[in-house]
Scaffold this motif. Structure first.
Motif, short mmCIF file in Angstrom:
data_model
loop_
_atom_site.label_atom_id
_atom_site.label_comp_id
_atom_site.label_asym_id
_atom_site.label_seq_id
_atom_site.Cartn_x
_atom_site.Cartn_y
_atom_site.Cartn_z
N UNK A 1 11.37 -1.30 8.09
CA UNK A 1 11.03 0.03 7.57
C UNK A 1 11.90 0.35 6.35
N UNK A 2 13.15 -0.06 6.41
CA UNK A 2 14.07 0.15 5.29
C UNK A 2 13.57 -0.56 4.03
N UNK A 3 13.11 -1.80 4.17
CA UNK A 3 12.59 -2.53 3.02
C UNK A 3 11.36 -1.83 2.44
N UNK A 4 10.48 -1.36 3.31
CA UNK A 4 9.31 -0.62 2.83
C UNK A 4 9.73 0.62 2.04
N UNK A 5 10.76 1.31 2.53
CA UNK A 5 11.25 2.50 1.83
C UNK A 5 11.88 2.14 0.49
N UNK A 6 12.62 1.02 0.45
CA UNK A 6 13.25 0.60 -0.79
C UNK A 6 12.22 0.43 -1.90
N UNK A 7 11.12 -0.24 -1.58
CA UNK A 7 10.13 -0.57 -2.60
C UNK A 7 9.02 0.48 -2.71
N UNK A 8 9.13 1.57 -1.97
CA UNK A 8 8.07 2.58 -2.01
C UNK A 8 7.94 3.23 -3.38
N UNK B 1 0.81 -1.23 0.00
CA UNK B 1 0.00 0.00 0.00
C UNK B 1 0.84 1.27 0.00
N UNK B 2 2.03 1.22 0.62
CA UNK B 2 2.91 2.39 0.58
C UNK B 2 3.37 2.66 -0.84
N UNK B 3 3.74 1.60 -1.57
CA UNK B 3 4.16 1.76 -2.95
C UNK B 3 3.02 2.30 -3.81
N UNK B 4 1.80 1.80 -3.58
CA UNK B 4 0.64 2.28 -4.33
C UNK B 4 0.36 3.75 -4.02
N UNK B 5 0.49 4.13 -2.75
CA UNK B 5 0.26 5.53 -2.36
C UNK B 5 1.29 6.45 -3.01
#
Length: 395
Positions: A301-308, A252-256
């Protein structure tokens, strides 16, 4: 189509999920582990321009079935038929070709059944599903390792790929082929000559460099942290299963981020996303010997940021390309991303090996610096593209 993509992605990160157990059982070195991990991305990079480019002139569904056959064969070769290092490399090569033959043709199948106004959003959602699929790969592989053994992570991936083939064949029609002018090479060159396309492709490479290298070595990093003084209580945890919740958060972060990018200042939004990833990676490199729960949360959190920004890069390229050349554009994008992933995975392994191995803090810090360099490059290039766009926009 998204469910089928998840089925194929089980084989994407299964190697990374069981890497510590595989190395313990086989005795493969850090360098060998990096080579095997990189072989997947090299095969993916070589296969992508062929499969994706052919979707402009060939039935994408047939290409998809052919790619799936390669992926299934890769899951069965190692370790079912042989547990040697050459068999591991060959299995990862076949799996990489299989991913190339299903990922981009799958996107073309999906876009062919949607109206034009839905295609850009669908492309973002399809690419964003990659993060969810990576977590599913870690979850399934970790569960199979715990219940049966690490070998089952490979055969399990072959089974889910076969199920995806059945799903696509039963539910997705063969797309109508649009006539394209010139050979595949001519169309690739035509897309490559578009203004600033080279910068976009390098930016895509930077994103894949960081994302795939860290995903490959993430479980090994958590193992290192768990062995640090004061963290011994976490050594017995199944880290592959522990990391599975990241995908549902990252998607959802990437979609946002993709929607924010589509709404305006696309390049600036991507630059901010990739820049935040580089900063978090640097913090992780400096604190990886800290309390385990802190390091784990920070790494998640780092992984979420990588794929954001993953869901933003593909639409950013497609909007610049004529419909008849989109297969060629996807081919170039996939090649750039997977060549970078191939190099990054091997470089990280070589850096770890040269620094003294996975038990040395200094080796991990150097490896992390080599990994986060990818997002730093992406952020810089997106800022350059944002500056160019503002200069061209009338005030």
């Amino acid at each position: 189509m998204l469910a089928a993509l998840l089925g194929h992605l089980i084989g994407f990160a299964n190697y990374a999920a069981i890497l510590p157990a595989l190395r313990a059982a086989t005795g493969f070195t850090e360098a060998e582990a990096g080579i095997a991990g990189g072989a997947f991305f090299l095969a993916y990079a070589i296969g992508s321009p062929i499969f994706a480019g052919l979707t402009d002139t060939r039935d994408a569904r047939r290409l998809y079935m052919l790619g799936a056959a390669f992926g299934i064969a890769g899951g069965l070769l190692f370790p079912l038929l042989s547990a040697s290092f050459p068999a591991l490399v060959a299995g990862r090569v076949l799996t990489g070709i299989g991913m190339a033959g299903t990922y981009m043709p799958g996107l073309r199948i999906l876009m062919a059944v949607l109206p034009p106004e839905r295609q850009q959003q669908a492309a973002s959602e399809y690419v964003s599903t990659l993060t969810l699929g990576l977590s599913a790969s870690f979850a399934v592989s970790g569960l199979l390792e715990m219940l049966i053994g690490w070998q089952a992570a490979f055969t399990g991936a072959a089974c889910t790929a076969a199920a995806a083939v059945v799903l696509v064949r039963a539910t997705m029609p063969a797309p109508r082929i649009r006539p394209s002018e010139g050979s595949l090479g001519a169309r690739l060159w035509k897309v490559l000559r578009l203004p600033r396309m080279g910068l976009f492709l390098i930016a895509v490479g930077g994103n894949s460099w960081e994302g795939m290298a860290f995903r490959t070595w993430w479980i090994a990093l958590l193992t290192f942290t768990a062995l640090a003084p004061g963290n011994e209580a976490y050594v017995s945890w199944n880290f592959a299963l522990l990391t599975t919740f990241v995908g549902p958060l990252a998607m959802p972060l990437s979609t946002w981020v993709a929607r924010r990018a589509e709404a305006g200042r696309r390049h600036r939004v991507i630059a901010l996303a990739s820049g935040s990833s580089a900063i978090l990676g640097l913090i992780l490199a400096l604190t990886m010997e800290g309390p385990f729960l802190f390091v784990f949360i920070l790494s998640a959190v780092y992984v979420c940021a990588i794929f954001s920004d993953a869901g933003s890069l593909t639409p950013a390229i497609l909007v610049r390309v004529p419909v008849a050349e989109r297969g060629a554009a996807l081919a170039l994008q996939s090649t750039a991303g997977n060549l970078a992933a191939f190099l990054a995975t091997i470089v990280a392994g070589l850096v770890l090996n040269a620094g003294g191995g996975v038990s040395e803090p200094g080796a991990w810090r150097l490896a992390m610096l080599s990994i986060l360099a990818g997002s730093a490059v992406t952020s810089l290039l997106m800022l350059i593209l944002d500056r160019d766009e503002r200069r061209r926009t009338p005030r």
